[in-house]
Design a protein around this motif. Structure first.
Motif, PDB file in Angstrom:
ATOM      1  N   GLN A  92       0.834  -1.187   0.000  1.00 18.43           N
ATOM      2  CA  GLN A  92       0.000   0.000   0.000  1.00 18.43           C
ATOM      3  C   GLN A  92       0.878   1.250   0.000  1.00 18.43           C
ATOM      4  OE1 GLN A  92      -3.597   0.121  -0.010  1.00 18.43           O
ATOM      5  NE2 GLN A  92      -3.128   2.223  -0.519  1.00 18.43           N
ATOM      6  N   ASP A  93       1.931   1.215   0.815  1.00 24.06           N
ATOM      7  CA  ASP A  93       2.820   2.379   0.882  1.00 24.06           C
ATOM      8  C   ASP A  93       3.511   2.647  -0.452  1.00 24.06           C
ATOM      9  OD1 ASP A  93       2.166   2.753   3.545  1.00 24.06           O
ATOM     10  OD2 ASP A  93       3.906   1.651   4.301  1.00 24.06           O
ATOM     11  N   VAL A  94       3.932   1.579  -1.130  1.00 31.37           N
ATOM     12  CA  VAL A  94       4.592   1.741  -2.435  1.00 31.37           C
ATOM     13  C   VAL A  94       3.618   2.350  -3.432  1.00 31.37           C
ATOM     14  CG1 VAL A  94       5.622   0.489  -4.376  1.00 31.37           C
ATOM     15  CG2 VAL A  94       6.221  -0.143  -2.029  1.00 31.37           C
ATOM     16  N   TYR A  95       2.390   1.842  -3.436  1.00 34.15           N
ATOM     17  CA  TYR A  95       1.376   2.372  -4.349  1.00 34.15           C
ATOM     18  C   TYR A  95       1.114   3.846  -4.055  1.00 34.15           C
ATOM     19  CZ  TYR A  95      -3.122   3.370  -6.454  1.00 34.15           C
ATOM     20  OH  TYR A  95      -4.139   3.965  -7.155  1.00 34.15           O
ATOM     21  N   ASP A  96       0.962   4.182  -2.791  1.00 29.90           N
ATOM     22  CA  ASP A  96       0.701   5.574  -2.407  1.00 29.90           C
ATOM     23  C   ASP A  96       1.846   6.487  -2.852  1.00 29.90           C
ATOM     24  OD1 ASP A  96      -1.719   4.827  -1.280  1.00 29.90           O
ATOM     25  OD2 ASP A  96      -0.925   4.734   0.769  1.00 29.90           O
ATOM     26  N   GLU A 124       0.011  -4.861  -8.749  1.00 32.09           N
ATOM     27  CA  GLU A 124       0.797  -5.615  -7.771  1.00 32.09           C
ATOM     28  C   GLU A 124       0.184  -5.524  -6.375  1.00 32.09           C
ATOM     29  OE1 GLU A 124       4.747  -4.081  -8.249  1.00 32.09           O
ATOM     30  OE2 GLU A 124       5.104  -5.269 -10.053  1.00 32.09           O
ATOM     31  N   LEU A 125      -0.362  -4.363  -6.041  1.00 28.79           N
ATOM     32  CA  LEU A 125      -1.035  -4.195  -4.754  1.00 28.79           C
ATOM     33  C   LEU A 125      -2.252  -5.105  -4.667  1.00 28.79           C
ATOM     34  CD1 LEU A 125      -1.619  -2.820  -2.041  1.00 28.79           C
ATOM     35  CD2 LEU A 125      -2.749  -0.991  -3.324  1.00 28.79           C
ATOM     36  N   ARG A 126      -3.074  -5.096  -5.712  1.00 28.07           N
ATOM     37  CA  ARG A 126      -4.282  -5.934  -5.721  1.00 28.07           C
ATOM     38  C   ARG A 126      -3.917  -7.417  -5.668  1.00 28.07           C
ATOM     39  NH1 ARG A 126      -6.706  -1.944  -3.994  1.00 28.07           N
ATOM     40  NH2 ARG A 126      -7.342  -0.332  -5.441  1.00 28.07           N
ATOM     41  N   THR A 127      -2.863  -7.802  -6.370  1.00 24.96           N
ATOM     42  CA  THR A 127      -2.411  -9.197  -6.346  1.00 24.96           C
ATOM     43  C   THR A 127      -1.958  -9.587  -4.944  1.00 24.96           C
ATOM     44  OG1 THR A 127      -1.734  -9.085  -8.660  1.00 24.96           O
ATOM     45  CG2 THR A 127      -0.768 -10.845  -7.334  1.00 24.96           C
ATOM     46  N   ALA A 128      -1.210  -8.717  -4.291  1.00 22.39           N
ATOM     47  CA  ALA A 128      -0.751  -8.996  -2.929  1.00 22.39           C
ATOM     48  C   ALA A 128      -1.924  -9.108  -1.966  1.00 22.39           C
ATOM     49  CB  ALA A 128       0.211  -7.903  -2.467  1.00 22.39           C
TER      50      ALA A 128
END
Length: 60
Positions: A1-5, A27-31
Motif C-alpha cells: 500500500q505504501d509503495v502504491y501511495d 501488484e497491490l491488488r495481487t498482494a
C-alpha cells in the motif's frame, strides 16, 4: 500500500508515468488477493484439523 501511495504521489508530481501507477496498483491488488487466499487456507486447514481431532463444535 505504501509503495502504491508513493507512486501515486510521484505520478501527480510528474515524476512517474501512469503505466508505473497501473503496474503498482496491479501488484497491490495481487498482494491483497494472495493475503486473503492465505487467510482462507489457514481457516480451512484449522477446520480440517478440528474435524480430524473430533473437537469441532457447532454453535447454532
Amino acid at each position: 500500500q505504501d509503495v502504491y501511495d508513493m507512486l501515486q504521489l510521484q505520478y501527480k508530481e510528474g515524476i512517474k508515468t501512469y503505466l508505473d501507477v497501473l503496474v503498482s496498483e496491479t501488484e497491490l491488488r495481487t498482494a491483497q488477493l494472495n493475503f486473503y487466499n492465505s487467510m482462507y487456507q489457514v481457516l480451512s486447514s484449522r477446520i480440517d484439523l478440528q474435524k480430524a481431532l473430533g473437537t469441532l463444535t457447532a454453535n447454532y
